[in-house]
Motif scaffolding. Structure first.
Motif, PDB file in Angstrom:
ATOM      1  N   HIS B  80      -0.062 -10.492   1.292  1.00 33.77           N
ATOM      2  CA  HIS B  80       0.284  -9.761   0.069  1.00 33.77           C
ATOM      3  C   HIS B  80       0.732 -10.660  -1.094  1.00 33.77           C
ATOM      4  O   HIS B  80       0.293 -10.472  -2.231  1.00 33.77           O
ATOM      5  CB  HIS B  80       1.336  -8.692   0.379  1.00 33.77           C
ATOM      6  CG  HIS B  80       2.623  -9.217   0.968  1.00 33.77           C
ATOM      7  ND1 HIS B  80       2.752 -10.472   1.488  1.00 33.77           N
ATOM      8  CD2 HIS B  80       3.839  -8.629   1.103  1.00 33.77           C
ATOM      9  CE1 HIS B  80       3.993 -10.636   1.924  1.00 33.77           C
ATOM     10  NE2 HIS B  80       4.670  -9.516   1.702  1.00 33.77           N
ATOM     11  N   ASN B  84      -0.205 -12.214  -5.895  1.00 32.38           N
ATOM     12  CA  ASN B  84       0.480 -12.721  -7.086  1.00 32.38           C
ATOM     13  C   ASN B  84      -0.216 -13.984  -7.606  1.00 32.38           C
ATOM     14  O   ASN B  84      -0.317 -14.204  -8.802  1.00 32.38           O
ATOM     15  CB  ASN B  84       1.939 -13.053  -6.767  1.00 32.38           C
ATOM     16  CG  ASN B  84       2.700 -11.864  -6.217  1.00 32.38           C
ATOM     17  OD1 ASN B  84       2.378 -10.729  -6.533  1.00 32.38           O
ATOM     18  ND2 ASN B  84       3.701 -12.128  -5.386  1.00 32.38           N
ATOM     19  N   ASP B 108      -0.461  -6.682   3.802  1.00 37.97           N
ATOM     20  CA  ASP B 108       0.960  -6.514   3.466  1.00 37.97           C
ATOM     21  C   ASP B 108       1.813  -6.678   4.723  1.00 37.97           C
ATOM     22  O   ASP B 108       1.338  -6.464   5.835  1.00 37.97           O
ATOM     23  CB  ASP B 108       1.201  -5.125   2.859  1.00 37.97           C
ATOM     24  CG  ASP B 108       0.597  -5.002   1.460  1.00 37.97           C
ATOM     25  OD1 ASP B 108      -0.021  -5.969   0.986  1.00 37.97           O
ATOM     26  OD2 ASP B 108       0.757  -3.923   0.848  1.00 37.97           O
ATOM     27  N   ASN B 117       8.956 -11.161   0.961  1.00 39.05           N
ATOM     28  CA  ASN B 117       9.218  -9.847   0.373  1.00 39.05           C
ATOM     29  C   ASN B 117       8.297  -8.819   1.025  1.00 39.05           C
ATOM     30  O   ASN B 117       7.478  -9.170   1.871  1.00 39.05           O
ATOM     31  CB  ASN B 117       9.061  -9.871  -1.160  1.00 39.05           C
ATOM     32  CG  ASN B 117       7.610  -9.946  -1.608  1.00 39.05           C
ATOM     33  OD1 ASN B 117       6.687  -9.495  -0.926  1.00 39.05           O
ATOM     34  ND2 ASN B 117       7.383 -10.526  -2.778  1.00 39.05           N
ATOM     35  N   GLN B 119       6.342  -6.544  -0.900  1.00 41.65           N
ATOM     36  CA  GLN B 119       5.605  -5.927  -2.007  1.00 41.65           C
ATOM     37  C   GLN B 119       4.371  -5.197  -1.484  1.00 41.65           C
ATOM     38  O   GLN B 119       3.789  -5.584  -0.479  1.00 41.65           O
ATOM     39  CB  GLN B 119       5.214  -6.981  -3.043  1.00 41.65           C
ATOM     40  CG  GLN B 119       4.199  -8.001  -2.545  1.00 41.65           C
ATOM     41  CD  GLN B 119       3.882  -9.064  -3.583  1.00 41.65           C
ATOM     42  OE1 GLN B 119       4.773  -9.740  -4.083  1.00 41.65           O
ATOM     43  NE2 GLN B 119       2.607  -9.217  -3.921  1.00 41.65           N
ATOM     44  N   ASP B 120       3.995  -4.159  -2.212  1.00 44.77           N
ATOM     45  CA  ASP B 120       2.942  -3.258  -1.763  1.00 44.77           C
ATOM     46  C   ASP B 120       1.694  -3.459  -2.625  1.00 44.77           C
ATOM     47  O   ASP B 120       1.714  -3.233  -3.829  1.00 44.77           O
ATOM     48  CB  ASP B 120       3.464  -1.812  -1.886  1.00 44.77           C
ATOM     49  CG  ASP B 120       2.586  -0.819  -1.166  1.00 44.77           C
ATOM     50  OD1 ASP B 120       1.349  -0.920  -1.291  1.00 44.77           O
ATOM     51  OD2 ASP B 120       3.136   0.065  -0.489  1.00 44.77           O
ATOM     52  N   SER B 121       0.608  -3.884  -2.011  1.00 42.61           N
ATOM     53  CA  SER B 121      -0.601  -4.239  -2.769  1.00 42.61           C
ATOM     54  C   SER B 121      -1.298  -3.038  -3.391  1.00 42.61           C
ATOM     55  O   SER B 121      -2.174  -3.212  -4.241  1.00 42.61           O
ATOM     56  CB  SER B 121      -1.578  -4.998  -1.872  1.00 42.61           C
ATOM     57  OG  SER B 121      -0.994  -6.203  -1.451  1.00 42.61           O
ATOM     58  N   GLN B 284       6.077   0.327   0.003  1.00 42.02           N
ATOM     59  CA  GLN B 284       6.933   0.889  -1.046  1.00 42.02           C
ATOM     60  C   GLN B 284       6.520   2.324  -1.375  1.00 42.02           C
ATOM     61  O   GLN B 284       5.402   2.727  -1.064  1.00 42.02           O
ATOM     62  CB  GLN B 284       6.871  -0.024  -2.276  1.00 42.02           C
ATOM     63  CG  GLN B 284       7.464  -1.405  -1.959  1.00 42.02           C
ATOM     64  CD  GLN B 284       7.391  -2.368  -3.141  1.00 42.02           C
ATOM     65  OE1 GLN B 284       6.324  -2.694  -3.621  1.00 42.02           O
ATOM     66  NE2 GLN B 284       8.547  -2.827  -3.594  1.00 42.02           N
TER      67      GLN B 284
END
Lengths: 172, 525
Positions: B80, B84, B108, B117, B119-121, B284
């Motif tokens: 995931h 970024n 993820d 972390n 984070q949700d793709s 998330q």
């Protein structure tokens, strides 16, 4: 029929060859994997709390880490020999005693596998110990599977692993 | 034919059999096994499917977009946080559009089993305005590759395929289909030049495709509806569907959500026949927020935001059963004789010698800070070394040390692995050189990408040349061999380079003992 099994141990003991959880957890940390066998369709990859029929562990303390997942009718099958790679490993006598209060069978699988002339077969001894409790697969099914898996490595390796497996069955 | 496959392997084989021409990826748990499976697959070898590791996720995404431009099917894989790194290329690939099918796979890691972390793709897919597929099991993961490539080519847009650790790293039986042919070379004749004048027109085109994307979700076989008399409607996203089925079987009024954008009409229909909705999603609360907007403030929507499910961590059969009002069985009390067993650096690992030397030298500098990076050596933050003050993202060791040095901190030391250095450390080192920053950089080179299991490292045998090329003074590029017997030399070199007022690079180099053992075994056979 359905059997839910938790496989656990310490990273590097060979649990990862059964399950996959790469990343940092493979290095000397606690590792576990959920194995679900069923004759009917099942959905979840994870076993629910109080849902495991068996906990099969390469290490005695690790065998108790997942107690919340063990069914009240379930069983722990574990190596009795601690793998001490942390400074605060619990008192061994107390740990063995606690394990005895639980529905469990334990065995020094490393010594047994050495005595069989197969020092690398400890996991086969453990599988043999667990075999009668798996139910959904018979002891004979598992023997055949071992023969198939190791057939590439030759007759001698197959025999050595079956010998270790049988020693485990005898101690279950 | 049925095969027992990891989720990652199902994705890999699904892609090969859907006529894949290239996979582009940087290793990252839990996505690594996809590329490894393709690297080892006979048909992939026979066809010459590209599968060599990339330097980072951005180079991977761009190369895949290039292959798509040329008319062939490409897959990009990453964990995931890799999203970024490749976000610039990814978001803009929605504006250029695609020619050959392009699937962006993001794995993820809710609960952060091996990540910094959760984070949700799915946010990225929504942000870039492209569809997202979220399989609920290994079979769907396999099937969604051919489906996703078709959808991508039909819409002319990249498709995000989002999986989570439990799917990626779990095995199940998968029905496998016959391989399709690869696409022929047929480069796009469209201009993919995102000058403002062109980009504005292309952006409008992307917006015009949103209706088709929503229609595709409404009609998708993966967004199925199940009915019962229950007054609580369930939105079961991705693998959440499995936990729902495990808890309530067929007694559920639900929409299974495995394709985005959300099938709004199906959800509104479910809401109309129920009194409330429970949104069950791993990661998330993406869908929960969207559905609140869709149904308006008056309609009760429950999920992670309302506390009916935990706000953090991956879903479990237990938390889902609890949210559905199902009692779980009596459990054993926790064991009394129990201790945490955190992961640790292997015995005999070269990183250990690096930290031993570093700690010895830095004991003389109470104001020192060591800025760490992402890899096995992050474990230097834990006992017995406890050397690190930070670990944020790939490459941040060098740039954070530089920023701290700019602020006057001394000594500012960065420690980074070889693969992480070529992934994202090189540009930061150039900044440091150009600014004559007073930092000491340690590139702990174990000749591999160790943490993910020993993949090739892009810069092997090139590190001195890279550092010199970026302008580090030749006398301040030092190579040592991290072994206990070399401790006097290593500590002397570290001390000298800390005392040098400028950028210095120390390269402790010794092969990872895991790959060393593997290579030795391979030689024996």
């Amino acid at each position: 029929m359905k059997k839910d099994i938790i496989l656990c141990g310490v990273g590097g003991q060979g649990i990862l060859s059964i399950a996959t959880m790469h990343g940092m957890s493979q290095r000397g940390g606690d590792v576990q994997s959920n194995l679900r066998l069923s004759t009917e369709p099942i959905y979840s990859d994870l076993i629910a709390e109080a849902g495991a029929d068996l906990i099969i562990s390469m290490e005695p303390m690790e065998s108790m880490r997942y107690l919340a997942y063990l069914s009240k009718e379930g069983k722990i099958v574990t190596s009795s020999k601690p793998f001490v790679n942390i400074p605060n490993y619990p008192d061994e006598a107390a740990l063995q005693q606690e394990l005895d209060t639980l529905p469990s069978i334990k065995l020094d699988i490393e010594t047994v596998s050495k005595d069989c002339g197969n020092p690398r077969g400890a996991n086969m001894v453990l599988l043999g110990m667990a075999a009668p409790y798996i139910g959904i697969l018979s002891v004979e099914n598992l023997r055949e599977a071992i023969a198939t898996v190791f057939s590439r490595k030759g007759e001698q390796v197959v025999e050595a692993n079956l010998k270790a497996f049988d020693a485990g069955v005898k101690n279950s | 034919m049925k095969k027992l496959l990891l989720g990652d392997e199902a994705i890999a084989l699904g892609a090969i059999n859907a006529g894949l021409s290239g996979v582009y990826a940087y290793p990252g748990t839990p996505s690594t096994e996809i590329t490894e499976y393709i690297q080892g697959h006979p048909l992939a070898k026979e066809r010459g499917i590209h599968s060599r590791w990339c330097t980072n996720e951005k180079t991977a995404m761009e190369a895949a977009l290039g292959m798509s431009y040329a008319g062939k099917r490409a897959l990009v894989c990453m964990k995931h946080v890799g999203m970024n790194v490749c976000a610039d290329a990814f978001v803009n690939s929605a504006i250029t559009g695609v020619k050959g099918g392009l699937i962006v796979l993001a794995a993820d890691d809710p609960s952060m089993h091996s990540s910094q972390n959760e984070q949700d793709s799915r946010f990225y897919a929504k942000f870039a305005l492209v569809p997202c597929l979220e399989p609920s099991n290994q079979q769907e993961a396999y099937d969604m590759m051919a489906y996703g490539f078709d959808l991508s080519e039909r819409l002319g847009e990249p498709i995000v395929l989002r999986v989570v650790t439990r799917l990626a790293h779990s095995r199940a039986a998968v029905e496998v289909t016959e391989p399709m042919a690869e696409k022929l070379l047929s480069p796009s004749t469209d201009q993919w030049v995102l000058l403002p004048g062109i980009a504005r027109k292309k952006y409008v085109k992307l917006l015009e495709k949103q209706d088709a994307m929503r229609q595709a979700s409404e009609q998708s076989i993966y967004n199925k509806v199940e009915a019962s008399a229950s007054k609580t409607g369930i939105l079961a996203c991705g693998i959440a569907y499995n936990y729902v089925k495990e808890a309530v079987g067929n007694d559920a009024n639900l929409v299974k959500v495995s394709q985005y954008p959300l099938p709004d009409e199906k959800i509104k229909a479910l809401a109309a026949k129920c009194d409330e909705l429970l949104v069950i999603e791993d990661g998330q609360p993406v869908v929960e927020e969207l559905v609140k907007g869709l149904l308006g403030a008056g309609y009760p929507v429950k999920g992670r935001l309302t506390g009916d499910l935990p706000r953090t961590g991956e879903l479990t059969p237990d938390c889902v059963a609890k949210a559905l009002g199902k009692a779980t069985g009596a459990v054993f009390a926790p064991a009394k004789n129990m201790a945490a067993r955190p992961p640790q650096l292997c015995q005999g690992c070269g990183h250990r010698d690096v930290y031993a030397a570093l700690n010895q030298v830095l004991a003389d500098y109470p104001e020192h800070r060591v800025f760490g990076d992402i890899g096995c050596y992050t474990l230097g933050a834990l006992p017995p070394f406890q050397s690190l003050s930070s670990c944020v993202d790939m490459g941040a060791s060098i740039t954070m040390a530089k920023g701290a040095a700019d602020a006057g901190l001394f000594p500012a030391v960065a420690i980074i692995g070889d693969s992480t250095f070529t992934h994202s450390g090189m540009t930061g080192l150039l900044d440091a050189v150009n600014d004559k920053a007073n930092i000491t950089v340690i590139i702990s080179d174990n000749l591999t990408t160790g943490m993910t299991g020993g993949q090739d490292s892009a810069g092997t045998n090139k590190f001195e040349a890279i550092c010199l090329g970026l302008g580090v003074e030749p006398e301040h590029v030092r190579v040592v061999v991290p072994l206990p017997k070399n401790m006097p030399e290593i500590t002397r070199v570290i001390k000298e380079e800390i005392e040098y007022n400028g950028v210095s690079v120390i390269i402790p180099r010794r092969e990872c003992i895991q790959t060393f053992a593997r290579h030795a075994r391979a030689k024996k056979h």
